[in-house]
Each structure stands twice: as structure tokens, then as C-alpha cells.
Design a protein around this motif. Structure first.
Motif, PDB file in Angstrom:
ATOM      1  N   UNK A 119     -45.648  12.226  75.241  1.00 33.00           N
ATOM      2  CA  UNK A 119     -44.426  11.468  75.521  1.00 33.00           C
ATOM      3  C   UNK A 119     -43.275  12.047  74.690  1.00 33.00           C
ATOM      4  N   UNK A 120     -42.121  12.211  75.304  1.00 32.10           N
ATOM      5  CA  UNK A 120     -40.981  12.737  74.545  1.00 32.10           C
ATOM      6  C   UNK A 120     -39.845  11.719  74.430  1.00 32.10           C
ATOM      7  N   UNK A 121     -39.913  10.672  75.212  1.00 33.34           N
ATOM      8  CA  UNK A 121     -38.833   9.676  75.158  1.00 33.34           C
ATOM      9  C   UNK A 121     -39.434   8.322  75.506  1.00 33.34           C
ATOM     10  N   UNK A 175     -42.580  11.928  79.777  1.00 34.36           N
ATOM     11  CA  UNK A 175     -42.791  13.264  79.208  1.00 34.36           C
ATOM     12  C   UNK A 175     -41.650  14.185  79.593  1.00 34.36           C
ATOM     13  N   UNK A 176     -40.660  13.642  80.302  1.00 34.49           N
ATOM     14  CA  UNK A 176     -39.533  14.434  80.797  1.00 34.49           C
ATOM     15  C   UNK A 176     -38.433  14.446  79.742  1.00 34.49           C
ATOM     16  N   UNK A 234     -47.509  26.494  86.822  1.00 36.71           N
ATOM     17  CA  UNK A 234     -48.000  25.108  86.814  1.00 36.71           C
ATOM     18  C   UNK A 234     -47.728  24.455  85.465  1.00 36.71           C
ATOM     19  N   UNK A 235     -48.035  25.186  84.400  1.00 34.08           N
ATOM     20  CA  UNK A 235     -47.844  24.644  83.060  1.00 34.08           C
ATOM     21  C   UNK A 235     -46.369  24.311  82.824  1.00 34.08           C
ATOM     22  N   UNK A 236     -45.492  25.187  83.253  1.00 34.75           N
ATOM     23  CA  UNK A 236     -44.057  24.963  83.023  1.00 34.75           C
ATOM     24  C   UNK A 236     -43.505  23.796  83.837  1.00 34.75           C
ATOM     25  N   UNK A 237     -43.893  23.718  85.087  1.00 33.83           N
ATOM     26  CA  UNK A 237     -43.393  22.629  85.941  1.00 33.83           C
ATOM     27  C   UNK A 237     -43.930  21.293  85.433  1.00 33.83           C
ATOM     28  N   UNK A 238     -45.191  21.302  85.049  1.00 29.06           N
ATOM     29  CA  UNK A 238     -45.819  20.077  84.549  1.00 29.06           C
ATOM     30  C   UNK A 238     -45.161  19.641  83.244  1.00 29.06           C
ATOM     31  N   UNK A 242     -31.951  20.128  90.612  1.00 28.83           N
ATOM     32  CA  UNK A 242     -31.467  20.834  89.431  1.00 28.83           C
ATOM     33  C   UNK A 242     -32.638  21.215  88.507  1.00 28.83           C
ATOM     34  N   UNK A 243     -33.549  20.231  88.348  1.00 28.16           N
ATOM     35  CA  UNK A 243     -34.740  20.440  87.530  1.00 28.16           C
ATOM     36  C   UNK A 243     -35.551  21.635  88.027  1.00 28.16           C
ATOM     37  N   UNK A 244     -35.757  21.659  89.338  1.00 27.78           N
ATOM     38  CA  UNK A 244     -36.570  22.704  89.947  1.00 27.78           C
ATOM     39  C   UNK A 244     -35.873  24.058  89.818  1.00 27.78           C
ATOM     40  N   UNK A 245     -34.574  24.070  90.052  1.00 29.01           N
ATOM     41  CA  UNK A 245     -33.825  25.330  89.933  1.00 29.01           C
ATOM     42  C   UNK A 245     -33.875  25.855  88.500  1.00 29.01           C
TER      43      UNK A 245
END
Lengths: 482, 482
Positions: A219-221, A290-291, B239-243, B298-301
Motif C-alpha cells: 500500500x502506498x496511500x 497501491x497506486x 507485467x511487473x511495471x503495469x502491476x 494517461x497512466x497507460x501512456x
């Protein structure tokens, strides 16, 4: 008939001096922490690893000695205590407490059953992951116990109960064979889902010795809010609104009655109401994510602001610091201790469909008033899961013993309303020995019959946790207790 | 021995003309859609409700007639087809297809087993909710089949497989008794979790007749991206980065080999690669959320931009419209059809720990080259769940029959690598009759022994789906097939 010293000698040969507790050393293992049950045992066996435990179980199977597994002994229904007859061996898992593996890429944690939930959480956190299970007793409760009782807790709303976190299990079966099902797979459709049968079986089908748990990213927030609400229906509406805004972030949604919070304020040193005016009903909710840069604070302020405009929330306090968060949560967590200090209490752990909670609270409240208007109901709990601990506190200044003598009567009232609303008589505490007598009434017929068939198939001699879940006939034990 | 006309008369009395299919009408129910199995049946019984089905099962129990339940008959392992011996009654659930209740506040949907997954999704959507289960065959596959096989699909990564969506079940047991476990509770710790035993049991322990499914709030924002990646290790890193960025939004992470995508481009009309240059490996990923103004685009980009800078992604195409999203997904969904048109193929459905996928793909690829370099491996599937469909296509212009004659050899190669990496031989398709022979090798010992004990306890006469999961001895059936 095998004399007990022969059994003890054999056990000593298998687990050594360190693995065996006798006499006074064994006594603490024979009582639950609420002191509801007091049993006796020929010995507490503490195997050092799975192979030792398997050999102990093989010995017990050969000699027809019943056993009861014990983790942190924090259960609330007497499921980890040996019987009064003194024929049941306690098998403590506490020495089997290793972390076998943690993998942040696979998001898996492999641990032995005797590790505490807290230590398992810490192992996950050290790998920048979250083990999303949290209960009040996590410092003592073990993973084996948590899984065997399918523990719930404060984050079930978001992550599910213990059952949802298990990918694999290692189990010693009734005959002493070891099932190694420590798989780390998200998908594995190869026959019956045995792990979900052992989870929640309260030790009656096998002894869980290790588990693969599914982790989440850390968790980050997080944001917490303590809200006064006009009534339970408003709490339900608040749940709907918060869930609608960001269901993936809603991690906890806890309800507390004004009576319960007042007891905490009165009996717990340092407890302070974070709102200027007392209320009859409160909600403690928490958002986590976790975002990064999720903006939970703004989100929470928006939903609470609108709810206050609409009269759904009367007032709310948001935590600005970790210390403030802890203070809000202590109002919830100290309910058990405050109730204890307020005198005798009768605990109930029921669940109903979430939408039925307001109706449940109203009906039980009325029924208790009809029973005795001096009884103080202090319901609280996991509103977002439909799980209410409908606890009843003795009349102020009244006789605690006389109150407790009516415990069954009160439980019957609470359970009857839960049943009328398609609920359950045990949401997260389990059945154990305390509620085994209710199984016939609530689960009787094809359901209990099916459970009995499974029990007989996997533990034909009835050696595993006799008396828990069912009133099973006690096995013929080959042991004289001296 | 009871002559079949007496059985048919009795069945007619229970379910009427409409509920009974004979002769030519019964034939389509005796073959799976891939035509791997061809059986015979004295009759297809189509009960109109649970009570009718229960009385049919009582009759079968009394006369020792085996049955096989059938939903949409879309299974891939022959689990819904009657045996060649012609002694097994097909029980079709297709007339039991009602929505019993939907509750957007409780987020629950109660449906009968014969409803299609698509119709159940639609019922959820009509209440502004999401049933988070999606498989290619959802237009025909029924909830009963989906639960009995614990179906997976494209959103397992986010929401779990079918098992994770079930709160309650109604089941007709082997003796014809009905277990009504249609509870709508999030927490209910009252004995063994029977529902998780029937889910994934492939009809061998009871006939699921209705279910309470857990819903999620409707999706309000989604983004899809089709990415070329240099190798499977880069897919894992992506996968690790998107997650890491927003695990709660990551709903699908699908892998496709260049060979597989090329087959789709060649054989499927209208299929188009959304990138200027072909690659050897692709990922299709999807983010979804119920949160408004989530900014997924935006997140995905951001994450893809950085991945391209770092060489983790070679190129990526994002869908701007629903039509574009469908076009991206069709490159994945048309794999089965394209492979069919490319000639004979051998399908595998394995799983490994997610981190082991690159190793798995490399090892199997090398082993297949060693076997025959002309074989075309076209692995694809649910990378994020560790589930790869390692399909093998016949050599270009080669002999399909000769290729299929080596199917076992190829499956053995694939399975051996999966096993070496702690994987499973069936991730989501189940065991059925196709893979029952592998159970001893993979699950033999205490695990299969425990499954057999459960089977014998719940279906002592072996009447439910004989031949599925285990090679059970066929029961003595009281039926002459004419």
C-alpha cells in the motif's frame, strides 16, 4: 490398551525432549484465552518439522490417540483446547514457524503453519508486498490457525477472508501421510479443490503444516475517516456511495454503536472522540491503494462532503497522520477490552446480507428491549461484509453471573433474527466446540450429512479435533491418562 | 435389471414430453463440439426445475443409472459427453435458465445453472453491475458448466476464476437430495466449505442447479494496448511495471507469439496488425476501473512510454474506440479459429508460477525443435495468471493425421517442462475424460487418494459423471440399451 508411558516414550523418541511438554508445562495449552474451556492432555507435542509431525500422527493413528492442533490459541470457540476427558494430545505448531520463500514477482509467500500472522505480514512487507489479512490477535494467532478457521478481519471487504489468500497447502492427514499441495499457481484445475476443504475445517480433516499465500503489492496511500451517522440505513447508504466512487480502494467499513463507543471512551485510557458531539451510530472507513498519486484524500472529502449535505453523515473526522489513524482505529479495536471492563458480556458473531443489516439491528434491538430493557446492546463490526458482532453488556450495576445465566436466551434472540434474514450464526469465529450444538439446527439435513460423510472419509477413526464442528462419537482411545 | 422402456416411462412421468429427448433428438448431446468424444445415451432428460431434477436423480439412484450433467456442452476435455457404452443418462440443465434475483446493493446475482454466462452477464449489467467472468464460449457456456469446471478466462488476473465469484450454491446430490446452500453471505464460517468442493468437481460430486454469484460495480473506464515485446522476459517485466503502477486496474495481460498472430493475420478475414512492424512476441493488456475520472489513458501512456525508452516494449498501439478495442482483442480471440484453419493442432493448457513463464517458453520451444523443427509452436494465453495455451500446429503442407498421431508425444514434452517448473497439466480446461489418465501421474498418492475418498463418500455408487476425473470402475447399471 497401550499404557501412556509407552506412548510418551514413543513420542519422546520422535520429537525429543524439546518437542514434548508435560505436566505443568502442558497446562497453558489446555485452556482457551477466554477461559471458557478447561481440558487435560497427556502431553503437548511440538514437532520441529513436517516429517516429525507426520511421524507423530502415524503413531497416533496406529494407537488410536486423538489429537487437537493448536496455533496461537487465540480462538473464540474452543476449537484448539483438548477435551475434559484428558485423552487428546495437543499438537502445537509453534516450533514450525519458518518463512520458506517469498517471491515479490509471483506475489507469493510460503510459510510454515506456526508462524504468527504478524510475522508473516512482516515477511511480506520486507519484500515490499502486502499480506492482506489483519485481525486483532495477529501478534499471537498463527497462519495455521488463521487458515483452519478461515479468519476474516478488517480487510475482508477488499481482499476476502483467509480462504481467498491461499494458493497452496501442505497438510498432514489423519493417517500421518503428508499431502504436499504447496503449489504457487493461480490456475490449476486438476480435481477437487482440497485446499479449500482444509481451510475452515477447524483441524477436523487434517493438520495444516505450511501454506502458499497470495500477496498484493504494498500500500502506498491510505485514508481513514470516523463518521457519525444518523442511523444504520445511512451507514448502508454511505457504503453504497463510497463503493460507487472507488470500490477498489475501499478496504474497511466498520460500524460501531454509540453505546459501544461510549464504553471505549469511559473505560480505555486516552480514548477520545474525534467529533464534538456524540452520536448513536458511527462508521470507521478506510481507503487504501497501491497506486501512486491516487488522490484518496480528495476523493474521500468529496464523498463525505456530499453525504453531509444530504444528511447521510452527521459529522466526520479524517486522520491527518498515522497517529491519528491509530487513534481512530483504537476506538474500534478497543471494543472488546472496554466491554470486558464494563462487566459480563455475551458475544455474538452473526452475518446477514449487507442490505439487511439495518433491519437486523432494528429487530434485534427491539427483541432485546422486550427481553430486558436494562441490557446494553453494543453491536459493532464489519458492516461492509454483513458481519456484526452483536455483543450484549450486562445491565449497569447488575449481577454479571445472573446475566450470563441468560446467555443462551440472548444468543437465541440474536440468532433467530439472523436466521429470519438468511444469515449465519457464525461469520468469522467458526464453530469449534462452542457452537457445535447449533450445527444440526442450522445446517442439518443434506448439508450436515455431506459434511459428516467427508469427515468419515478423511478421518474414519475420528482422531482429529474430536468435538469440534460435530458432536462426533468419541473414538475408542488406546490411552490411559494418569 | 429394469428394462429401459420402464425407465423411460418413469422419466416421462417425472419430466413430461418436453423434458425428454430420444433418438435423433438426443444425438447432438452425445458429442462434444470438438468431436473428440462420441457417446450414446438412452435419453436426454431436461428437467424444468430443481424439484424435477431431484426426482430424476432419486429415480436414477434407485435404479443405479449413471448420469452426466450437461450445460452448453462447450467443454474441451469431454466431461459432458455420455460414455460409448450407452448406459449414461444425459441431464441437460438448459431449461433451468432463470434469473432468480439480482441485488445491486448486496452485489449478488442468483441464477439457475442452465443460464448462459452471457445472459448472466447481461442480467448483472442491467442492474449496473459487472459479473467479472468472461470466456470465449460465454454465449453458449452455462453457469452450471462454468462453475463445475471452475472456468478461468480473460479477467482471472483481476477477479479470480469462477471459484472466486461464488457465494452460494444449490446442488442435487447423488441420492437425489437437494442441498440448498444459496446463501448471499460474505462471511459464513459454519463447517466445511462445500460450495468450493462442488465448484471444479466437473459434475462428479453433485449436480449444480443454481448459484449466488458475487458481482462488482460496473466498469466506467477501460484502456487496451497491444504491444510488441522483444522476448517473454520483457513481457514479464512489463507485467511487473503495469502491476506496480495500479494493480487494482490491471484486468488482463495476454501473451501471443508472433507465429500465432501471423496465423490470425493470414487466416482471419479483416484481421490487421495495429503496428507497422511484425514481432516475435506480443502482449495485449487491459486496464479497467469502476472509478470515475481515473485517468487510465494517461497512466497507460506513461508506463508504456517508459517501457519503450527502456527497450522493454518495442512498439505499442492503444485503442481509441470500442471498435479498435474489439479489433485488438480479436487478434487474441481468433487464435483458436486461425489455428483450426492452419491444419491439425495439438492443444495444451498448462500453468506455471508467473515468474517461470519465460523459462517455460524457452525450454518447451527447444524441446519441440528437437522433436521436429517443422512443428509450429503458437503459444498464447493468460500470461498474468501463469497460464499458457502451448498449442502446436502441424508442419506447413504436412500430413495432419501423421501429426496428430504424435499428439501424446508432444503433450508429454510440454507437460514435462511444466512439471519441472512446479506447474500444472490443466490450468483452466479441467480434466474431464481427456486428461483423467494423467491424474495418477501428477496427483497420485495422498492427494488422489483423498479425492477418491471424497468421491466414494458423496457418490458411493459412482453414478455421477463416471469416467471424468478418475478412471472409476463403471457401476453395475440397471439398464439395457436398445
Amino acid at each position: 490398551m497401550m499404557p501412556s508411558d509407552s506412548l510418551l516414550d514413543a513420542l519422546h523418541g520422535l520429537v525429543g525432549q524439546r518437542g514434548l511438554l508435560l505436566g505443568d508445562d502442558a497446562r497453558p495449552y489446555c485452556t482457551d484465552w477466554r477461559s471458557l474451556y478447561h481440558g487435560h492432555t497427556p502431553a503437548v507435542v511440538r514437532p520441529g518439522d513436517t516429517a516429525e509431525l507426520a511421524s507423530v500422527m502415524q503413531l497416533c493413528a496406529a494407537r488410536n490417540v486423538p489429537v487437537v492442533p493448536q496455533g496461537g490459541n487465540t480462538g473464540l470457540v474452543g476449537g484448539a483446547v483438548p477435551s475434559e476427558a484428558g485423552d487428546t494430545l495437543v499438537i502445537s505448531l509453534q516450533r514450525m514457524n519458518r518463512v520458506r520463500a517469498v517471491d515479490p514477482l509471483d506475489l507469493t509467500l510460503t510459510v510454515e503453519a506456526g508462524i504468527t500472522l504478524k510475522a508473516a505480514q512482516d515477511a511480506a512487507a520486507a519484500a515490499d508486498c502486502l499480506l492482506p489479512l489483519s485481525i486483532s490477535s495477529e501478534g499471537s494467532a498463527t497462519i495455521g490457525g488463521v487458515l483452519s478457521t478461515n479468519a476474516g478481519g478488517n480487510t475482508t471487504l477488499r481482499h476476502g477472508n483467509a480462504r481467498s489468500q491461499v494458493l497452496g497447502l501442505e497438510v498432514v492427514l489423519a493417517d500421518g501421510q503428508v499431502w504436499n499441495g504447496l503449489r504457487r499457481l493461480r490456475k490449476d484445475n486438476t480435481g477437487y479443490c482440497l485446499r479449500q476443504l482444509f481451510v475452515g475445517a477447524e483441524g477436523t480433516l487434517g493438520l495444516i503444516t505450511a501454506a502458499v499465500l497470495q500477496l498484493q503489492p504494498a500500500i502506498v496511500e491510505s485514508e481513514s475517516a470516523f463518521c457519525a451517522v444518523p442511523d444504520p440505513a445511512s451507514a448502508l447508504e454511505l457504503l453504497r456511495r463510497v463503493r460507487r466512487q472507488d470500490p477498489a480502494a475501499l478496504t474497511a467499513f466498520e460500524y460501531m454503536s454509540g453505546v459501544g463507543v461510549d464504553l471505549v471512551l469511559r473505560h480505555i485510557q486516552g480514548a477520545r472522540l474525534p467529533l464534538p458531539v456524540r452520536a448513536a451510530h458511527y462508521v470507521l472507513l478506510e481507503l487504501t491503494t497501491s497506486r501512486h498519486k491516487a488522490g484518496l484524500r480528495e476523493q474521500l472529502e468529496t464523498v463525505l462532503g456530499r453525504a453531509m449535505e444530504d444528511g447521510v453523515v452527521l459529522d466526520a473526522a479524517l486522520a491527518d497522520t498515522g497517529a491519528q489513524r491509530d487513534a481512530l482505529w483504537s476506538l474500534r479495536e478497543e471494543h472488546a477490552e472496554a466491554q470486558k471492563r464494563a462487566g459480563a458480556s455475551v458475544k455474538n458473531d452473526i452475518s446477514v446480507p449487507i442490505s439487511a443489516i439495518p433491519d437486523f439491528l432494528a429487530r434485534v434491538g427491539a427483541a432485546i428491549v422486550a427481553l430486558d430493557p436494562a441490557i446494553r446492546p453494543a453491536p459493532f463490526g464489519h458492516f461492509g461484509d454483513g458481519n456484526i458482532h452483536y455483543n450484549l453488556i450486562q445491565p449497569e450495576g447488575g449481577d454479571g453471573e445472573a446475566f450470563l445465566a441468560r446467555a443462551d436466551e440472548m444468543a437465541t434472540v440474536v440468532n433467530a433474527v439472523a436466521r429470519a434474514l438468511d444469515g449465519s450464526f457464525s461469520a468469522e469465529h467458526g464453530v469449534g466446540r462452542l457452537k457445535a450444538g447449533l450445527m444440526t439446527q442450522w445446517r442439518g439435513g443434506p448439508e450436515l450429512d455431506t459434511m459428516r460423510r467427508i469427515k468419515e472419509a478423511l478421518d474414519p477413526a475420528g482422531l482429529l479435533s474430536p468435538g469440534t464442528l460435530f458432536h462426533v462419537p468419541m473414538p475408542q482411545v488406546g490411552l490411559t491418562v494418569t
